[in-house]
Write an enzyme that holds these catalytic residues in place. Structure first.
Site, short mmCIF file in Angstrom:
data_model
loop_
_atom_site.label_atom_id
_atom_site.label_comp_id
_atom_site.label_asym_id
_atom_site.label_seq_id
_atom_site.Cartn_x
_atom_site.Cartn_y
_atom_site.Cartn_z
N LYS A 48 -11.50 -18.83 -11.17
CA LYS A 48 -10.75 -17.97 -9.72
C LYS A 48 -9.11 -18.66 -10.24
O LYS A 48 -8.51 -18.76 -9.99
CB LYS A 48 -10.27 -19.47 -8.64
N THR A 52 -10.15 -11.75 -11.19
CA THR A 52 -10.32 -10.36 -10.79
C THR A 52 -9.24 -9.25 -10.79
O THR A 52 -9.60 -8.24 -10.87
CB THR A 52 -11.42 -9.91 -9.15
N TRP A 53 -8.50 -10.00 -11.24
CA TRP A 53 -6.84 -8.92 -10.95
C TRP A 53 -6.53 -8.47 -12.18
O TRP A 53 -6.68 -7.52 -12.30
CB TRP A 53 -5.94 -10.03 -10.74
N THR A 108 -16.99 -12.77 -17.83
CA THR A 108 -17.19 -14.15 -18.83
C THR A 108 -15.65 -15.69 -18.16
O THR A 108 -14.78 -15.59 -18.42
CB THR A 108 -17.65 -14.28 -19.85
N HIS A 109 -16.38 -16.48 -17.88
CA HIS A 109 -15.56 -17.86 -17.34
C HIS A 109 -15.90 -18.49 -18.29
O HIS A 109 -16.06 -20.02 -18.35
CB HIS A 109 -15.71 -18.12 -15.80
N SER A 139 -8.11 -23.15 -5.15
CA SER A 139 -8.40 -21.70 -5.26
C SER A 139 -11.01 -21.93 -5.08
O SER A 139 -11.44 -21.60 -4.45
CB SER A 139 -8.54 -20.94 -5.76
N THR A 228 -3.23 -2.63 -7.60
CA THR A 228 -3.38 -4.27 -8.04
C THR A 228 -2.42 -5.34 -7.61
O THR A 228 -2.75 -6.27 -8.24
CB THR A 228 -4.04 -3.99 -9.71
N PHE A 230 -2.32 -7.75 -4.39
CA PHE A 230 -2.89 -8.57 -3.27
C PHE A 230 -3.35 -7.68 -2.22
O PHE A 230 -4.01 -7.98 -2.19
CB PHE A 230 -2.54 -9.63 -3.05
N GLU A 231 -2.14 -7.33 -1.57
CA GLU A 231 -2.41 -6.56 -0.93
C GLU A 231 -3.68 -5.05 -0.82
O GLU A 231 -4.29 -4.97 0.19
CB GLU A 231 -1.27 -6.13 -0.03
N MET A 233 -5.96 -4.41 -3.47
CA MET A 233 -6.86 -5.30 -3.79
C MET A 233 -7.39 -6.14 -2.42
O MET A 233 -8.75 -6.00 -2.41
CB MET A 233 -6.59 -6.57 -4.49
N GLY A 260 -3.81 -15.52 -2.50
CA GLY A 260 -2.91 -14.67 -3.53
C GLY A 260 -1.50 -15.46 -3.79
O GLY A 260 -0.81 -14.71 -4.96
S1 PPS Z 1 -13.77 -15.50 -9.66
O1 PPS Z 1 -14.34 -15.99 -8.55
O2 PPS Z 1 -13.87 -17.21 -10.81
O3 PPS Z 1 -14.17 -14.66 -10.70
O4 PPS Z 1 -12.36 -15.28 -9.03
P1 PPS Z 1 -10.87 -14.89 -9.57
O5 PPS Z 1 -10.89 -13.75 -9.84
O6 PPS Z 1 -10.27 -15.34 -11.15
O7 PPS Z 1 -9.80 -15.47 -8.95
C1 PPS Z 1 -9.69 -15.84 -7.23
C2 PPS Z 1 -8.52 -15.56 -6.91
O8 PPS Z 1 -7.24 -14.71 -7.06
C3 PPS Z 1 -6.65 -14.52 -6.88
N1 PPS Z 1 -6.43 -12.18 -6.35
C4 PPS Z 1 -5.13 -12.24 -7.18
N2 PPS Z 1 -3.89 -12.98 -6.67
C5 PPS Z 1 -3.20 -12.58 -6.61
N3 PPS Z 1 -2.84 -10.85 -6.67
C6 PPS Z 1 -3.94 -10.22 -6.84
N4 PPS Z 1 -4.16 -8.46 -6.53
C7 PPS Z 1 -4.75 -11.05 -6.99
N5 PPS Z 1 -7.13 -11.00 -7.10
C8 PPS Z 1 -7.64 -12.09 -6.65
C9 PPS Z 1 -7.25 -14.28 -5.05
O9 PPS Z 1 -6.78 -14.42 -4.33
C10 PPS Z 1 -7.82 -15.97 -5.68
O10 PPS Z 1 -7.06 -16.61 -4.99
P2 PPS Z 1 -6.47 -17.71 -3.91
O11 PPS Z 1 -5.67 -18.42 -4.41
O12 PPS Z 1 -8.07 -18.64 -3.31
O13 PPS Z 1 -6.42 -16.23 -3.04
#
Ligand code: PPS
Length: 296
Positions: A48, A52-53, A108-109, A139, A228, A230-231, A233, A260
């Site tokens: 979290k 993915t970002w 990887t985590h 999260s 990339t 948030f909106e 993605m 996000g």
């Molecule tokens: S995982 O399951 O561990 O792989 O998840 P991970 O991708 O690490 O984390 C998910 C959180 O990242 C937020 N997220 C983003 N935030 C801002 N901008 C972008 N582009 C973005 N992409 C993913 C996602 O919303 C999760 O955070 P929270 O706080 O739950 O919204």
């Protein structure tokens, strides 16, 4: 002993002192013995933290900012998740990696202590992204509520205690972020922060480009930044995990691309929890120069 039902949630089992979902640990030697190629790039994070970002940013950069090429498939098909496993099934990431010629990008985590040795022997580049513990906790809580492949989080109060005692998948947050922070001096590791990405995505994309030795036009960088956000993605099926069946991700409970934001923890922590957390945090980070921002 009764067989574990296929659809039951995992329990945590220690792997060299790190609590891990039991289902991930079947045939662990496959992960441990993974043979990395020197050209492989690893995206490593605590869950979290913005995995993915960063994956989407990296994939966009490796396609020179032609972001339409990132639509070629869902994220786990483009950037396999090394250790992931469902009960009674083959590791999908490992299967994909066997078919993919290097250079590959791998997610990887794993904490540094559990990383397969070949990544270090081959001196693979690693992009590590860290996020402040409070927002990670929130999260992770919502993720565990909706993700049937994670242990039951319980109530927020219960989860808070689990998190501060490190009784969550991949173990305590501080050991993870500190472990990788300390190793960045010894290996080719780019250490990023979620909060920095939120603050100035253009600047951080350029940092990643430099680390990867890529030059991209200003126009293409602008399209990566837009792609990339948030909106974007959140609406993008190639990275919002909307294709995961509801038997795994219960999207009536929460969604993968949730808020996000930096600072959502303030909507969850009680005053008493914030005080407890501050005391725990001071102990966690004692003697480290690693610093986090919890608001922008
Ligand atoms: S995982 O399951 O561990 O792989 O998840 P991970 O991708 O690490 O984390 C998910 C959180 O990242 C937020 N997220 C983003 N935030 C801002 N901008 C972008 N582009 C973005 N992409 C993913 C996602 O919303 C999760 O955070 P929270 O706080 O739950 O919204």
């Amino acid at each position: 002993m009764a067989a574990t039902p296929q659809d039951s949630r995992p329990i945590l089992v220690p792997l060299r002192d790190v609590p891990m979902p039991d289902i991930f640990l079947d045939e662990w030697e496959e992960v441990d013995g993974f043979q990395a190629h020197p050209s492989d790039l690893l995206v490593a994070t605590y869950p979290k933290a913005g995995t993915t970002w960063v994956q989407e940013i990296v994939d966009s950069i490796l396609h020179d900012g032609v972001v339409s090429q990132c639509d070629r498939g869902p994220m786990p098909n483009r950037i396999p998740f090394l250790e992931f496993k469902e009960r009674g099934k083959q590791r999908p990431g490992m299967q994909k990696l066997r078919e993919m010629p290097p250079p590959r990008v791998i997610k990887t985590h794993l904490p540094f202590s559990l990383l397969p040795k070949s990544f270090l022997e081959q001196r693979c580049k690693v992009i590590y992204c860290a996020r402040n513990a409070q927002d990670v906790m929130v999260s992770f809580f919502h993720f565990d509520r909706m993700n049937k492949l994670q242990p039951e989080p319980g109530s927020w109060a219960e989860y808070f205690l689990k998190f501060i005692t490190g009784n969550v998948s991949y173990g305590p947050w501080h050991k993870h972020v500190r472990g990788w922070w300390e190793q960045r001096m010894h290996y080719p590791i780019l250490y990023l922060f979620y909060e920095d990405l939120k603050e100035d995505l253009n600047r951080e994309v350029r940092k990643v480009m430099k680390f990867l030795g890529r030059e991209i036009s200003n126009e293409a960088v602008a399209s990566i930044v837009k792609h990339t956000s948030f909106e974007s993605m959140k609406e993008n099926p190639a990275c919002n995990y909307s294709n995961v069946p509801s038997s795994i991700f219960d999207t009536n409970t929460s969604v993968f691309m949730r808020k996000g934001q930096v600072g959502d923890w303030k909507n969850h922590f009680t005053i008493a929890q914030a005080e407890v957390f501050d005391a725990v945090y001071r102990r966690w980070m004692e003697g480290s120069d690693l610093q986090f921002r919890t608001q922008l």
